[in-house]
Design a protein around this motif. Structure first.
Motif, PDB file in Angstrom:
ATOM      1  N   MET A  90       0.849  -1.174   0.000  1.00 23.19           N
ATOM      2  CA  MET A  90       0.000   0.000   0.000  1.00 23.19           C
ATOM      3  C   MET A  90       0.894   1.236   0.000  1.00 23.19           C
ATOM      4  N   PHE A 125      -0.243   4.605   0.147  1.00 23.78           N
ATOM      5  CA  PHE A 125      -0.756   5.576   1.108  1.00 23.78           C
ATOM      6  C   PHE A 125      -1.553   4.834   2.176  1.00 23.78           C
ATOM      7  N   HIS A 134      -4.843   3.779   4.192  1.00 20.13           N
ATOM      8  CA  HIS A 134      -6.130   3.393   3.623  1.00 20.13           C
ATOM      9  C   HIS A 134      -7.083   4.586   3.484  1.00 20.13           C
ATOM     10  N   THR A 156      -6.330   7.708   3.115  1.00 16.97           N
ATOM     11  CA  THR A 156      -5.847   8.588   2.050  1.00 16.97           C
ATOM     12  C   THR A 156      -6.265   8.044   0.694  1.00 16.97           C
ATOM     13  N   GLU A 157      -6.048   6.761   0.475  1.00 17.27           N
ATOM     14  CA  GLU A 157      -6.441   6.147  -0.795  1.00 17.27           C
ATOM     15  C   GLU A 157      -7.944   6.288  -1.027  1.00 17.27           C
ATOM     16  N   MET A 189      -9.672   8.309  -4.153  1.00 15.07           N
ATOM     17  CA  MET A 189     -10.549   7.616  -5.099  1.00 15.07           C
ATOM     18  C   MET A 189     -11.951   8.218  -5.085  1.00 15.07           C
ATOM     19  N   ALA A 199      -5.827  14.149   2.262  1.00 14.18           N
ATOM     20  CA  ALA A 199      -5.206  13.167   1.367  1.00 14.18           C
ATOM     21  C   ALA A 199      -4.138  13.837   0.505  1.00 14.18           C
ATOM     22  N   ARG A 219       0.883  10.532  -9.439  1.00 13.63           N
ATOM     23  CA  ARG A 219      -0.129   9.470  -9.392  1.00 13.63           C
ATOM     24  C   ARG A 219      -1.535  10.010  -9.651  1.00 13.63           C
ATOM     25  N   ILE A 229      -6.591   8.075  -9.999  1.00 14.66           N
ATOM     26  CA  ILE A 229      -5.467   7.992  -9.078  1.00 14.66           C
ATOM     27  C   ILE A 229      -4.790   6.663  -9.355  1.00 14.66           C
ATOM     28  N   LEU A 238      -2.700   3.884  -8.230  1.00 13.43           N
ATOM     29  CA  LEU A 238      -2.186   3.255  -7.023  1.00 13.43           C
ATOM     30  C   LEU A 238      -1.406   1.981  -7.349  1.00 13.43           C
TER      31      LEU A 238
END
Length: 179
Positions: free
Chosen positions: A1, A3, A5, A7-8, A12, A122, A134, A148, A150
């Motif tokens: 991962m 970032f 969780h 933040t992701e 998104m 984020a 990204r 984004i 990832l």
């Protein structure tokens, strides 16, 4: 991962929210669409589900979209402005199935404000980790959606709207026609 969780999830969710404006018809066309968005992304706090909240959330989209089109310094200025204007105060919280993570605004704040704060927090991580690359625009010629990336190898080029498949099919057909 790459970032944390939260933040992701915030990135998104922000990308999805921005992309609702690119769809025909607009994918955020009524207050119930905002409620569904909130449920899909597990935003905590109150949801009014009324016209005022709907209008405020739709008004946030252009501001979030600018983050995908800005250079690093512009992202910093916009992120700082979002956090300052909303009175963000980062705190560690734990709720539902989530372990400790950051919240920076009361769960009772207006939804549009919570979206700005969560996206701003984020973006703090994105900038600090120097991962602005990204945040991308779909590589399909006929698509303006944001995404984004990832992926481990930074290879994501297309949004989730089927652009990658459509582009690959078109390239295949062009190669076949050239033979």
């Amino acid at each position: 991962m790459l970032f944390a969780h939260d933040t992701e999830a915030s990135l998104m969710a922000a990308a999805e929210l921005v992309n609702t404006a690119h769809e025909t018809p607009d994918a955020l066309a009524r207050p119930a669409d905002v409620v569904a968005f909130v449920e899909r992304w597990s935003y905590t706090g109150r949801v009014a589900g009324d016209q005022a909240e709907f209008d405020a959330v739709r008004a946030v989209r252009p501001r979030l979209k600018r983050l995908w089109h800005a250079d690093r310094d512009e992202v910093v200025v916009e992120t700082n402005a979002m956090l300052r204007e909303t009175g963000a105060l980062p705190q560690l919280v734990r709720h539902d199935t989530w372990d400790y993570h950051l919240h920076a605004i009361s769960a009772e704040a207006d939804l549009a404000v919570r979206i700005l704060v969560e996206t701003g927090m984020a973006m703090v991580d994105v900038v600090r980790m120097d991962e602005l690359g990204r945040l991308r625009i779909c590589a399909a010629d006929d698509c303006d959606d944001v995404l984004i990336d990832l992926s481990k190898n930074r290879s994501r080029r297309f949004c989730d709207s089927g652009c990658g498949n459509r582009t690959n099919v078109a390239a295949y057909r062009a190669r076949k026609a050239a033979r």
